[in-house]
Structures are given as structure tokens and as C-alpha cells.
Design a protein around this motif. Structure first.
Motif, PDB file in Angstrom:
ATOM      1  N   PRO A  27       0.808  -1.233   0.000  1.00  0.00           N
ATOM      2  CA  PRO A  27       0.000   0.000   0.000  1.00  0.00           C
ATOM      3  C   PRO A  27       0.835   1.274   0.000  1.00  0.00           C
ATOM      4  O   PRO A  27       0.507   2.246  -0.690  1.00  0.00           O
ATOM      5  CB  PRO A  27      -0.830  -0.132   1.284  1.00  0.00           C
ATOM      6  N   THR A  28       1.934   1.271   0.776  1.00  0.00           N
ATOM      7  CA  THR A  28       2.793   2.461   0.820  1.00  0.00           C
ATOM      8  C   THR A  28       3.472   2.701  -0.520  1.00  0.00           C
ATOM      9  O   THR A  28       3.646   3.847  -0.953  1.00  0.00           O
ATOM     10  CB  THR A  28       3.849   2.314   1.923  1.00  0.00           C
ATOM     11  N   LEU A  29       3.848   1.622  -1.203  1.00  0.00           N
ATOM     12  CA  LEU A  29       4.533   1.733  -2.485  1.00  0.00           C
ATOM     13  C   LEU A  29       3.608   2.251  -3.577  1.00  0.00           C
ATOM     14  O   LEU A  29       4.024   3.052  -4.434  1.00  0.00           O
ATOM     15  CB  LEU A  29       5.094   0.361  -2.884  1.00  0.00           C
ATOM     16  N   LEU A  30       2.356   1.829  -3.557  1.00  0.00           N
ATOM     17  CA  LEU A  30       1.432   2.165  -4.643  1.00  0.00           C
ATOM     18  C   LEU A  30       0.575   3.388  -4.344  1.00  0.00           C
ATOM     19  O   LEU A  30      -0.044   3.940  -5.261  1.00  0.00           O
ATOM     20  CB  LEU A  30       0.526   0.973  -4.934  1.00  0.00           C
ATOM     21  N   ALA A  31       0.530   3.811  -3.079  1.00  0.00           N
ATOM     22  CA  ALA A  31      -0.313   4.950  -2.718  1.00  0.00           C
ATOM     23  C   ALA A  31       0.022   6.223  -3.503  1.00  0.00           C
ATOM     24  O   ALA A  31      -0.901   6.945  -3.919  1.00  0.00           O
ATOM     25  CB  ALA A  31      -0.227   5.211  -1.216  1.00  0.00           C
ATOM     26  N   PRO A  32       1.326   6.553  -3.733  1.00  0.00           N
ATOM     27  CA  PRO A  32       1.604   7.776  -4.496  1.00  0.00           C
ATOM     28  C   PRO A  32       1.014   7.751  -5.908  1.00  0.00           C
ATOM     29  O   PRO A  32       0.612   8.808  -6.422  1.00  0.00           O
ATOM     30  CB  PRO A  32       3.140   7.823  -4.535  1.00  0.00           C
ATOM     31  N   LEU A  33       0.959   6.578  -6.545  1.00  0.00           N
ATOM     32  CA  LEU A  33       0.358   6.503  -7.876  1.00  0.00           C
ATOM     33  C   LEU A  33      -1.135   6.816  -7.795  1.00  0.00           C
ATOM     34  O   LEU A  33      -1.687   7.514  -8.653  1.00  0.00           O
ATOM     35  CB  LEU A  33       0.576   5.120  -8.484  1.00  0.00           C
ATOM     36  N   GLY A  34      -1.780   6.294  -6.739  1.00  0.00           N
ATOM     37  CA  GLY A  34      -3.189   6.614  -6.564  1.00  0.00           C
ATOM     38  C   GLY A  34      -3.413   8.085  -6.280  1.00  0.00           C
ATOM     39  O   GLY A  34      -4.359   8.696  -6.797  1.00  0.00           O
ATOM     40  N   LEU A  35      -2.533   8.682  -5.465  1.00  0.00           N
ATOM     41  CA  LEU A  35      -2.652  10.104  -5.177  1.00  0.00           C
ATOM     42  C   LEU A  35      -2.441  10.932  -6.433  1.00  0.00           C
ATOM     43  O   LEU A  35      -3.119  11.941  -6.654  1.00  0.00           O
ATOM     44  CB  LEU A  35      -1.648  10.497  -4.098  1.00  0.00           C
ATOM     45  N   THR A  36      -1.506  10.510  -7.296  1.00  0.00           N
ATOM     46  CA  THR A  36      -1.276  11.217  -8.557  1.00  0.00           C
ATOM     47  C   THR A  36      -2.514  11.163  -9.442  1.00  0.00           C
ATOM     48  O   THR A  36      -2.847  12.139 -10.125  1.00  0.00           O
ATOM     49  CB  THR A  36      -0.080  10.612  -9.301  1.00  0.00           C
ATOM     50  N   ALA A  37      -3.204  10.016  -9.443  1.00  0.00           N
ATOM     51  CA  ALA A  37      -4.426   9.892 -10.237  1.00  0.00           C
ATOM     52  C   ALA A  37      -5.512  10.852  -9.759  1.00  0.00           C
ATOM     53  O   ALA A  37      -6.416  11.204 -10.520  1.00  0.00           O
ATOM     54  CB  ALA A  37      -4.935   8.452 -10.181  1.00  0.00           C
ATOM     55  N   ILE A  38      -5.396  11.302  -8.503  1.00  0.00           N
ATOM     56  CA  ILE A  38      -6.397  12.220  -7.956  1.00  0.00           C
ATOM     57  C   ILE A  38      -6.003  13.675  -8.183  1.00  0.00           C
ATOM     58  O   ILE A  38      -6.786  14.472  -8.705  1.00  0.00           O
ATOM     59  CB  ILE A  38      -6.599  11.952  -6.455  1.00  0.00           C
ATOM     60  N   VAL A  39      -4.763  14.019  -7.801  1.00  0.00           N
ATOM     61  CA  VAL A  39      -4.359  15.431  -7.861  1.00  0.00           C
ATOM     62  C   VAL A  39      -3.627  15.782  -9.142  1.00  0.00           C
ATOM     63  O   VAL A  39      -3.456  16.967  -9.443  1.00  0.00           O
ATOM     64  CB  VAL A  39      -3.472  15.790  -6.649  1.00  0.00           C
ATOM     65  N   GLY A  40      -3.166  14.784  -9.898  1.00  0.00           N
ATOM     66  CA  GLY A  40      -2.392  15.066 -11.103  1.00  0.00           C
ATOM     67  C   GLY A  40      -3.181  14.996 -12.381  1.00  0.00           C
ATOM     68  O   GLY A  40      -2.632  15.212 -13.472  1.00  0.00           O
ATOM     69  N   THR A  41      -4.464  14.692 -12.280  1.00  0.00           N
ATOM     70  CA  THR A  41      -5.303  14.585 -13.475  1.00  0.00           C
ATOM     71  C   THR A  41      -6.408  15.626 -13.505  1.00  0.00           C
ATOM     72  O   THR A  41      -7.202  15.652 -14.448  1.00  0.00           O
ATOM     73  CB  THR A  41      -5.938  13.188 -13.540  1.00  0.00           C
ATOM     74  N   GLY A  42      -6.486  16.455 -12.470  1.00  0.00           N
ATOM     75  CA  GLY A  42      -7.541  17.451 -12.407  1.00  0.00           C
ATOM     76  C   GLY A  42      -8.783  16.972 -11.703  1.00  0.00           C
ATOM     77  O   GLY A  42      -9.765  17.734 -11.575  1.00  0.00           O
ATOM     78  N   LEU A  43      -8.785  15.719 -11.251  1.00  0.00           N
ATOM     79  CA  LEU A  43      -9.946  15.215 -10.527  1.00  0.00           C
ATOM     80  C   LEU A  43     -10.179  16.035  -9.262  1.00  0.00           C
ATOM     81  O   LEU A  43     -11.316  16.367  -8.917  1.00  0.00           O
ATOM     82  CB  LEU A  43      -9.741  13.732 -10.182  1.00  0.00           C
ATOM     83  N   VAL A  44      -9.108  16.330  -8.559  1.00  0.00           N
ATOM     84  CA  VAL A  44      -9.138  17.255  -7.423  1.00  0.00           C
ATOM     85  C   VAL A  44      -8.087  18.322  -7.680  1.00  0.00           C
ATOM     86  O   VAL A  44      -6.922  17.996  -7.916  1.00  0.00           O
ATOM     87  CB  VAL A  44      -8.854  16.533  -6.093  1.00  0.00           C
TER      88      VAL A  44
END
Length: 451
Positions: A230-247
């Protein structure tokens, strides 16, 4: 890149561990509070009983070499630095795909940070910050002096202005946020184009991201050891949220959070490399999964091309996934060299020098690229350059001349201010630390031992 800076990916500098160029097998302290002479690991005590009859007397066998610097990782850092300079000079977008320097550099820094956190966290963080800030202060002193001399007043800046403009100058001392700078300063007819401040201050975003990672590392490493995947993959999930304009997070806070998310996976991959997690996964599995992640990154980029096309610096999710997979493959095949093998050995001195002066090279290279322009322009005034053919030839090869000239300027800067990195690391200042003296001393010691 994930924000409005005109620079591309960059390395960065990891001021950790022993001085670069230390002969392999030489024990050393691993940080500002470590005891001198502490190597990477302490050999286990021998528990078996010696033979009842000792072996025949003879020349003593040479002791097994103790762990030293990983020259494979040093080589990756040097390649990343060169790639950054080339990218900022030529602006080739495809370089961000060919070799994602930022992801590589954050992964190397994360691995070294995990190694250092065997010591008390507060002392490690203090040591990292101490190594980072003095070189930045020298750079900031020069750049701010040039800005003020060209008439910039931070209290009258249209983007910031007032008291807040003065407060933000603190980021030139401790890069917790974005330092202020004018988008236009001076005049177009000056020695440097009037956007030089934007170019010069561009690399400072990396120092902010690096500082955030350093401060967060004790918690991140604890989380990684408790829940690695989870710690390794969490940044990719966070990028999908803040790096795509979703948030959307406005301003420089949004840029900082996005940078942290985009490269957080690579930083934690450095933890995984140090902890041996990657070696526990079959190579065909990790490479196959990394390739799928990279393929997704390219697919996402193809549908979200920015103003510079395939420049992944403008596409956060593509940058995060492509860099993540790329780093997995590099670290999975990591050969852990103690010496550069074969033909690579001829680059040993340059690799040592660039690693010793990584912060200096990274901070100054953009400003030095711009400094090549007024120098090359002097050639137009030479007597044999007055014809149209000569002028056309120089125009056509202008960028090549910039590339050729920037390296001597970098060398002069290393001589002029690079020694500040040694002072920051509490080492004796060195002008040109390419490992030559240390290597010669090691050879002399070996010859004396054989004699």
C-alpha cells in the motif's frame, strides 16, 4: 514537469553517506552524528572453532573487501545529471521518455535515506538539511543580487507583492515553498534575456520536493515496513487524484502536492531497494508488471499531450507511472558494482566528480546555459565573421556551441563554489574531488602491503 517552470526533469542531488571517491573498503561514518569508521555493515562474529592444526605458514591472504559505494547507483546519478543539462539546453521532449531523470534521482535518494535511518531520525534529517542548504544559499545570494540589481522589488511584484512578497523570500533560505522571482527583469537588450530569472530559479522546485521527502521519510519508512505494497502504490493513486484534475489544489501548494505524489512512488522504491524487497520478487514478474505500468503511462500520455507533445513533465500521471516502472527495472537489474567495469572505468573520475558536486551542477546549470549566449555572441564581432556564410554557419550550429561551452563553465563553477558542499558536509574543502588523490593513496597502501 508538474508546474509552470520552464525546466525539465532534473536530478538531484543526494548528499548522503561517505564522500564520493572514498576507496572501496574504507570504513567511514555515515552521517554527521555517526561514529567515524563505521562501515555499511558489521561483519558477523565467527562462531566456529578453529582447526586443531593450524595451516602451514605462508603469505597472508588479502582480506575480503568491505562494502563501499555502489558505483552502479553513482553512474545512474551522473547519467541523470548529464541528461538534465542536455534536456534544458536542447528541449527535446523525448528525453523525458528515454531516461526519466527525476524518478531515478528520487529513487536513489530514497535508498540512501532508508540506509541512513538506521540512526536516530532527527539527526539524519538535520544532516540532510545541513548538506542541502549552504550550496543553495550561495546560489540564492548570486541570483537575488542579480535580480535586485536589475530593478526587481518583491514588494511591488504583480503576482505577489506587498508584505507577502518579502515573506516568500524565506524560501531562498529554506525551500519549504516556491521562491519568488520576476517573470521579466532587466531589458531584452541586456546580456541575458529578460526571462533569465525564471530559468535560473526553475531548478529550485526540486529542492522543495527533496526537503519534503526528507522530512516525511521516517514516517514513510515506518509505513513501508508495516504495509509495503500500500505504501509503495499509494503515491500513484494520489497522482491519479491530484495530477489529473480530478481534485484541484490551487497555487504552489497544488504544485508541491503534485510533485510529492508524482515522485513519491520512486522515493519509496528506493526504500524497497534498500530493504531487499525487489530482490525477493522473481525478475520476470517485476519486469513484466513494470512494463505494464509503463505501457499505461505511454497510453495516458498519448491521450493527454501537452504543449510540448510527449514531454512527460507536463503529464503528471504519465510521468509517475513511466518513472515508476523504469526505476523498478533499473533497480531490479542493479549489479551493485564496487568499481565501474570494462570501458565504463574510463569515466570513473567524472562519475566521482559529478556525484561529489551534484548539488552545485544541478543548481547552476540553467544559469550557465544562458551565460553561454553572450559569450558566443562575441564571435559575431570577429573580423572573419562578417560574411553571410560565416554568420549562417554560426547560426546553424549555435546550440552545439552552447552545449560545448556549458561544460567548461560548469567546471569553473565547481572550482569556484563547489567546495561549499564539502563545508556543508563537514569535510575538508576540495576544489576538484574526482577521487584521484584517494585512489593514488589506496594504490600506494596496497603496494606497501604487498612489499
Amino acid at each position: 514537469m508538474t508546474h509552470g517552470y520552464t525546466t525539465g526533469t532534473g536530478p538531484v542531488p543526494e548528499p548522503a553517506g561517505a564522500p564520493y571517491g572514498t576507496p572501496y573498503g574504507t570504513p567511514y561514518a555515515q552521517g554527521p552524528d555517526a561514529t567515524a569508521g563505521t562501515p555499511y555493515a558489521v561483519p558477523r562474529q565467527r562462531t566456529t572453532e578453529p582447526a586443531t592444526e593450524p595451516p602451514p605458514a605462508g603469505p597472508a591472504a588479502p582480506a575480503a573487501p568491505k562494502p563501499g559505494r555502489d558505483r552502479y547507483l553513482d553512474l545512474l546519478r551522473s547519467v541523470a545529471l548529464v541528461r538534465v543539462v542536455v534536456y534544458h539546453l536542447f528541449g527535446w521532449a523525448w528525453l523525458s521518455v528515454l531516461f526519466p531523470s527525476m524518478g531515478v534521482m528520487f529513487a536513489l535518494a530514497g535508498s540512501l535515506m532508508a540506509r541512513s535511518l538506521k540512526r536516530p531520525a532527527l539527526g539524519v534529517i538535520r544532516g540532510r538539511v545541513r548538506r542541502l542548504l549552504p550550496p543553495m544559499w550561495v546560489f540564492a545570494a548570486v541570483v537575488l543580487t542579480m535580480m535586485f540589481a536589475n530593478g526587481w522589488n518583491p514588494t511591488e511584484d504583480p503576482d505577489r507583492g506587498g508584505t507577502w512578497g518579502l515573506v516568500e523570500l524565506f524560501n531562498y533560505l529554506v525551500p519549504i515553498g516556491a521562491p519568488p522571482y520576476p517573470w521579466h527583469v532587466g531589458s531584452p537588450s541586456g546580456l541575458l534575456e529578460d526571462t533569465w530569472a525564471v530559468q535560473a530559479a526553475g531548478p529550485l522546485w526540486y529542492l522543495r520536493a527533496y526537503l519534503w521527502f526528507v522530512i516525511a521519510s521516517p514516517l514513510l519508512l515506518w509505513l513501508f515496513r508495516k504495509a509495503p505494497w500500500p505504501t509503495l502504490l499509494a503515491p500513484l493513486g494520489l497522482t491519479a487524484i491530484v495530477g489529473t484534475g480530478l481534485v484541484k489544489i490551487p497555487g504552489e501548494t497544488g504544485n508541491a502536492v503534485t510533485d510529492f505524489a508524482v515522485y513519491g512512488g520512486c522515493w519509496v522504491l528506493g526504500f524497497a531497494h534498500h530493504e531487499g524487497m525487489l530482490k525477493q520478487i522473481p525478475r520476470y514478474v517485476s519486469v513484466s508488471c513494470a512494463s505494464l505500468v509503463m505501457a499505461f503511462g505511454l497510453w495516458w500520455a498519448s491521450n493527454h499531450l501537452g504543449p510540448d507533445g510527449w514531454d512527460l513533465n507536463d503529464i503528471p500521471l504519465a510521468q509517475a507511472t513511466w518513472s515508476f516502472g523504469f526505476v523498478v527495472i533499473l533497480l531490479q537489474y542493479s549489479p551493485s558494482w564496487q568499481e565501474l567495469p570494462g570501458r565504463l572505468a574510463r569515466w570513473d573520475k567524472l562519475v566521482t566528480l559529478s556525484n561529489n558536486r551534484a548539488v552545485t551542477i544541478y543548481l547552476w546549470h540553467n544559469l550557465l546555459i544562458m551565460a553561454t549566449v553572450p559569450i558566443i555572441d562575441l564571435a559575431y564581432h570577429l573580423p572573419f565573421m562578417q560574411g553571410e556564410r560565416a554568420v549562417g554557419a554560426l547560426d546553424g550550429a549555435y546550440t552545439i556551441w552552447m552545449f560545448a561551452l556549458v561544460w567548461p563553465l560548469i567546471g569553473l563553477t565547481v572550482l569556484a563554489v563547489g567546495w561549499v558542499e564539502d563545508l556543508a558536509a563537514k569535510r575538508k574543502p576540495r576544489l576538484w574531488p574526482n577521487g584521484t588523490k584517494r585512489a593514488a593513496a589506496a594504490r600506494g597502501a596496497g603496494a606497501a602491503h604487498r612489499g
